[in-house]
Motif scaffolding. Structure first.
Motif, PDB file in Angstrom:
ATOM      1  N   ALA A 141     -24.008  71.493  51.050  1.00 29.69           N
ATOM      2  CA  ALA A 141     -22.755  71.857  50.379  1.00 29.69           C
ATOM      3  C   ALA A 141     -21.541  71.223  51.065  1.00 29.69           C
ATOM      4  CB  ALA A 141     -22.605  73.378  50.349  1.00 29.69           C
ATOM      5  N   LEU A 142     -21.544  71.175  52.395  1.00 30.55           N
ATOM      6  CA  LEU A 142     -20.416  70.586  53.114  1.00 30.55           C
ATOM      7  C   LEU A 142     -20.299  69.104  52.813  1.00 30.55           C
ATOM      8  CD1 LEU A 142     -18.109  70.745  55.145  1.00 30.55           C
ATOM      9  CD2 LEU A 142     -19.792  70.470  56.990  1.00 30.55           C
ATOM     10  N   ALA A 143     -21.426  68.394  52.796  1.00 30.79           N
ATOM     11  CA  ALA A 143     -21.407  66.965  52.491  1.00 30.79           C
ATOM     12  C   ALA A 143     -20.866  66.722  51.088  1.00 30.79           C
ATOM     13  CB  ALA A 143     -22.811  66.370  52.633  1.00 30.79           C
ATOM     14  N   TRP A 144     -21.277  67.550  50.123  1.00 30.39           N
ATOM     15  CA  TRP A 144     -20.769  67.409  48.759  1.00 30.39           C
ATOM     16  C   TRP A 144     -19.280  67.731  48.697  1.00 30.39           C
ATOM     17  CZ3 TRP A 144     -22.722  64.721  45.047  1.00 30.39           C
ATOM     18  CH2 TRP A 144     -24.104  64.539  44.952  1.00 30.39           C
ATOM     19  N   GLY A 145     -18.827  68.669  49.516  1.00 30.80           N
ATOM     20  CA  GLY A 145     -17.408  68.989  49.562  1.00 30.80           C
ATOM     21  C   GLY A 145     -16.585  67.813  50.065  1.00 30.80           C
ATOM     22  N   ILE A 146     -17.059  67.176  51.153  1.00 34.11           N
ATOM     23  CA  ILE A 146     -16.379  65.985  51.676  1.00 34.11           C
ATOM     24  C   ILE A 146     -16.381  64.883  50.625  1.00 34.11           C
ATOM     25  CG2 ILE A 146     -16.483  64.172  53.432  1.00 34.11           C
ATOM     26  CD1 ILE A 146     -17.760  66.291  55.308  1.00 34.11           C
ATOM     27  N   PHE A 147     -17.509  64.701  49.991  1.00 28.08           N
ATOM     28  CA  PHE A 147     -17.641  63.709  48.916  1.00 28.08           C
ATOM     29  C   PHE A 147     -16.601  63.942  47.823  1.00 28.08           C
ATOM     30  CE2 PHE A 147     -19.340  62.898  44.663  1.00 28.08           C
ATOM     31  CZ  PHE A 147     -19.705  61.570  44.730  1.00 28.08           C
ATOM     32  N   ALA A 148     -16.473  65.205  47.372  1.00 33.74           N
ATOM     33  CA  ALA A 148     -15.557  65.523  46.282  1.00 33.74           C
ATOM     34  C   ALA A 148     -14.100  65.295  46.678  1.00 33.74           C
ATOM     35  CB  ALA A 148     -15.760  66.973  45.842  1.00 33.74           C
ATOM     36  N   VAL A 149     -13.738  65.729  47.889  1.00 33.39           N
ATOM     37  CA  VAL A 149     -12.343  65.586  48.336  1.00 33.39           C
ATOM     38  C   VAL A 149     -11.953  64.113  48.438  1.00 33.39           C
ATOM     39  CG1 VAL A 149     -10.780  65.933  50.283  1.00 33.39           C
ATOM     40  CG2 VAL A 149     -12.239  67.815  49.509  1.00 33.39           C
ATOM     41  N   VAL A 150     -12.804  63.311  49.093  1.00 32.12           N
ATOM     42  CA  VAL A 150     -12.483  61.897  49.257  1.00 32.12           C
ATOM     43  C   VAL A 150     -12.520  61.184  47.908  1.00 32.12           C
ATOM     44  CG1 VAL A 150     -13.144  59.742  50.378  1.00 32.12           C
ATOM     45  CG2 VAL A 150     -13.349  61.887  51.616  1.00 32.12           C
ATOM     46  N   GLY A 151     -13.486  61.549  47.071  1.00 31.50           N
ATOM     47  CA  GLY A 151     -13.579  60.922  45.757  1.00 31.50           C
ATOM     48  C   GLY A 151     -12.358  61.191  44.897  1.00 31.50           C
ATOM     49  N   LEU A 152     -11.918  62.434  44.837  1.00 31.90           N
ATOM     50  CA  LEU A 152     -10.737  62.783  44.035  1.00 31.90           C
ATOM     51  C   LEU A 152      -9.476  62.145  44.604  1.00 31.90           C
ATOM     52  CD1 LEU A 152     -11.438  66.560  43.279  1.00 31.90           C
ATOM     53  CD2 LEU A 152     -11.444  64.662  41.644  1.00 31.90           C
ATOM     54  N   THR A 153      -9.357  62.139  45.926  1.00 33.53           N
ATOM     55  CA  THR A 153      -8.180  61.523  46.551  1.00 33.53           C
ATOM     56  C   THR A 153      -8.107  60.038  46.233  1.00 33.53           C
ATOM     57  OG1 THR A 153      -8.295  63.113  48.373  1.00 33.53           O
ATOM     58  CG2 THR A 153      -6.990  61.137  48.733  1.00 33.53           C
ATOM     59  N   THR A 154      -9.246  59.361  46.311  1.00 34.57           N
ATOM     60  CA  THR A 154      -9.286  57.934  45.997  1.00 34.57           C
ATOM     61  C   THR A 154      -8.945  57.690  44.538  1.00 34.57           C
ATOM     62  OG1 THR A 154     -10.989  57.591  47.685  1.00 34.57           O
ATOM     63  CG2 THR A 154     -10.713  55.851  46.046  1.00 34.57           C
ATOM     64  N   ALA A 155      -9.504  58.508  43.644  1.00 34.76           N
ATOM     65  CA  ALA A 155      -9.270  58.328  42.208  1.00 34.76           C
ATOM     66  C   ALA A 155      -7.808  58.565  41.848  1.00 34.76           C
ATOM     67  CB  ALA A 155     -10.170  59.277  41.411  1.00 34.76           C
ATOM     68  N   ILE A 156      -7.190  59.562  42.460  1.00 37.64           N
ATOM     69  CA  ILE A 156      -5.808  59.923  42.116  1.00 37.64           C
ATOM     70  C   ILE A 156      -4.802  58.948  42.716  1.00 37.64           C
ATOM     71  CG2 ILE A 156      -4.018  61.689  42.426  1.00 37.64           C
ATOM     72  CD1 ILE A 156      -6.300  63.769  42.272  1.00 37.64           C
ATOM     73  N   THR A 157      -5.007  58.586  43.979  1.00 36.42           N
ATOM     74  CA  THR A 157      -4.025  57.739  44.672  1.00 36.42           C
ATOM     75  C   THR A 157      -4.274  56.252  44.464  1.00 36.42           C
ATOM     76  OG1 THR A 157      -5.292  57.674  46.738  1.00 36.42           O
ATOM     77  CG2 THR A 157      -3.733  59.510  46.439  1.00 36.42           C
ATOM     78  N   GLY A 158      -5.490  55.884  44.076  1.00 37.49           N
ATOM     79  CA  GLY A 158      -5.791  54.474  43.856  1.00 37.49           C
ATOM     80  C   GLY A 158      -6.139  53.701  45.104  1.00 37.49           C
ATOM     81  N   ARG A 159      -6.353  54.376  46.219  1.00 37.42           N
ATOM     82  CA  ARG A 159      -6.748  53.691  47.449  1.00 37.42           C
ATOM     83  C   ARG A 159      -7.563  54.631  48.319  1.00 37.42           C
ATOM     84  NH1 ARG A 159      -1.754  52.048  50.951  1.00 37.42           N
ATOM     85  NH2 ARG A 159      -3.479  51.479  52.321  1.00 37.42           N
ATOM     86  N   GLU A 160      -8.344  54.028  49.228  1.00 36.87           N
ATOM     87  CA  GLU A 160      -9.165  54.831  50.138  1.00 36.87           C
ATOM     88  C   GLU A 160      -8.353  55.184  51.374  1.00 36.87           C
ATOM     89  OE1 GLU A 160     -13.346  54.617  52.670  1.00 36.87           O
ATOM     90  OE2 GLU A 160     -12.437  52.800  51.861  1.00 36.87           O
ATOM     91  N   TRP A 161      -8.447  56.448  51.788  1.00 35.60           N
ATOM     92  CA  TRP A 161      -7.797  56.921  53.002  1.00 35.60           C
ATOM     93  C   TRP A 161      -8.832  56.944  54.112  1.00 35.60           C
ATOM     94  CZ3 TRP A 161      -2.568  57.749  52.924  1.00 35.60           C
ATOM     95  CH2 TRP A 161      -1.976  57.762  51.659  1.00 35.60           C
ATOM     96  N   VAL A 162      -8.808  55.906  54.949  1.00 34.76           N
ATOM     97  CA  VAL A 162      -9.830  55.753  55.981  1.00 34.76           C
ATOM     98  C   VAL A 162      -9.850  56.951  56.926  1.00 34.76           C
ATOM     99  CG1 VAL A 162     -10.556  54.347  57.934  1.00 34.76           C
ATOM    100  CG2 VAL A 162      -9.750  53.236  55.854  1.00 34.76           C
ATOM    101  N   LEU A 163      -8.662  57.451  57.275  1.00 36.61           N
ATOM    102  CA  LEU A 163      -8.611  58.600  58.183  1.00 36.61           C
ATOM    103  C   LEU A 163      -9.265  59.828  57.556  1.00 36.61           C
ATOM    104  CD1 LEU A 163      -5.020  58.260  59.707  1.00 36.61           C
ATOM    105  CD2 LEU A 163      -7.215  57.649  60.739  1.00 36.61           C
ATOM    106  N   LEU A 164      -9.181  59.941  56.230  1.00 36.39           N
ATOM    107  CA  LEU A 164      -9.830  61.069  55.550  1.00 36.39           C
ATOM    108  C   LEU A 164     -11.349  60.936  55.631  1.00 36.39           C
ATOM    109  CD1 LEU A 164      -8.994  63.596  53.967  1.00 36.39           C
ATOM    110  CD2 LEU A 164      -9.205  62.250  51.869  1.00 36.39           C
ATOM    111  N   VAL A 165     -11.854  59.696  55.497  1.00 37.47           N
ATOM    112  CA  VAL A 165     -13.298  59.463  55.612  1.00 37.47           C
ATOM    113  C   VAL A 165     -13.771  59.789  57.025  1.00 37.47           C
ATOM    114  CG1 VAL A 165     -15.105  57.704  55.525  1.00 37.47           C
ATOM    115  CG2 VAL A 165     -13.304  57.721  53.797  1.00 37.47           C
ATOM    116  N   ILE A 166     -13.044  59.290  58.029  1.00 36.62           N
ATOM    117  CA  ILE A 166     -13.419  59.572  59.413  1.00 36.62           C
ATOM    118  C   ILE A 166     -13.280  61.061  59.708  1.00 36.62           C
ATOM    119  CG2 ILE A 166     -12.824  59.122  61.826  1.00 36.62           C
ATOM    120  CD1 ILE A 166     -11.923  56.349  60.992  1.00 36.62           C
TER     121      ILE A 166
END
Length: 381
Positions: free
Chosen positions: A145-170
């Motif tokens: 569940a935690l891995a899916w939560g991280i997946f969802a947060v980073v995925g939505l952030t990337t989709a909304i902002t149009g770029r990957e937040w490397v610090l969020l991934v780390i």
């Protein structure tokens, strides 16, 4: 089974990776699977233990998975020399193909037929990336569940902002590590000379400093590619398109398409981008920037991996980072889809490609070729 390092000549070993780099389609998972089938199961050139160690290294360290695994197996066969030679012959075929396609794109990119081909291919790539994102997420997150939560947060952030937040991934990796290992339980109480052609891209001759900047940027980018070459897509788009304005949205999507229709590691798309920015020298600088850190990491980490690779803390950190990277890829599907799916025909091409790649075993290059033909027929300019 022990690896027959002395039984197979180094030339034969290199010939295998040259052939795999030339004809190996399907992305990192397919290429890694082919290495296991051919080198471990069928030929016995590499032991199961050595292969699993290489796969672990490719998963726990930055860099494109297939290239890193190949380089590690070269290290197993012939040390540092083997690692260098395998890396060269595995990457070179797709690099040369991309170089040729980039030159044609730069020369004929404004022609109607080229636009028509990428009209269909760009939409098909969205379907292919969607499938790859799903497979990567399913393979890495499993039922956590935690891995899916991280997946969802980073995925939505990337989709909304149009770029990957490397610090969020780390940060996702660190969060996963903290939750899964709870390290505080064990903490101590005291806590300019080149010909113009070689540096000429879309915007004319580039400065030598631009070529150096390309190398440094892609070297940094290569440090954030965990597990799949597709993980680099959202990271590159945020900088190449939005920040530096080296390419337009469509040109960037075309670069991703080129990587999908050529064999070898998907991350070779950086060579296409480098060529468009600063000509052949830019392509070389981009490819070196991405793959050189991989080579260094393998050579330095291989001895340590045999002693520490299975430690729970390290595995937890990597799983969290991988979850974030998978989320970024999923978000990139949305971002790239906005540019590639422009009307009903491109929407149908993307959905049709996704359905076929999901339900059939049709090779991806065949699907991309069909999309290119469809685009040529449907494109109206």
């Amino acid at each position: 089974m022990s690896s027959n390092r002395e039984a197979v000549p180094l030339g034969t070993f290199l010939a295998y990776f040259l052939r795999l780099g030339t004809l190996g389609f399907g992305g990192p998972i397919a290429l890694a699977g082919a290495m296991h089938r051919d080198l471990v199961e069928q030929r016995g050139w590499i032991s199961e233990a050595d292969y699993q160690e290489g796969l672990t290294l490719a998963q726990v360290s930055p860099g494109p998975l297939a290239a890193q695994l190949a380089i590690y197996l070269g290290y197993v066969r012939a040390g540092i020399l083997g690692a260098n030679l395998v890396g060269l012959v595995f990457i070179l075929p797709s690099f040369l193909m991309v170089l040729l396609l980039a030159a044609l794109y730069l020369r004929f990119g404004g022609l109607h037929w080229m636009q028509a081909v990428f009209y269909g291919v760009g939409a098909a790539v969205i379907g292919l990336i969607t499938r790859s994102a799903f497979k990567l997420a399913k393979a890495t997150q499993k039922r956590d569940a935690l891995a899916w939560g991280i997946f969802a947060v980073v995925g939505l952030t990337t989709a909304i902002t149009g770029r990957e937040w490397v610090l969020l991934v780390i940060g996702g990796g660190l969060l996963f590590w903290l939750v899964k290992t709870r390290p505080w339980r064990h903490a101590p109480a005291s806590l300019g000379l080149m010909p113009p052609f070689w540096m000429t891209g879309l915007h004319g001759p580039a400065a030598l400093g631009t070529v150096g900047g390309i190398f440094l940027f892609f070297a940094k980018a290569g440090l954030f590619v965990f597990g799949s070459g597709l993980a680099i897509v959202p990271f590159l788009r945020g900088t190449v398109v939005t920040e530096f304005h080296w390419l337009t949205e469509q040109q960037f999507l075309d670069a991703v398409a080129v990587a999908m229709i050529t064999p070898g590691p998907v991350v070779i798309t950086v060579a296409f981008i480098g060529y468009l920015v600063a000509g052949p020298l830019g392509a070389v600088a981009a490819a070196l920037g991405v793959f050189l850190p991989v080579l260094v990491v393998v050579i330095l980490a291989a001895p340590l991996l045999r002693r520490h690779g299975q430690r729970p803390g390290l595995k937890a950190l990597v799983q969290g980072i991988t979850a974030g990277a998978a989320g970024a890829i999923a978000g990139a599907v949305v971002v790239l889809g906005r540019g590639a799916i422009r009307d009903l025909p491109t929407a149908l091409i993307a959905l049709g490609t996704l359905g076929l790649v999901w339900k059939t075993k049709i090779p991806e290059p065949v699907l991309v070729l069909a999309a290119a033909m469809s685009g040529s027929l449907l494109f109206r300019g």
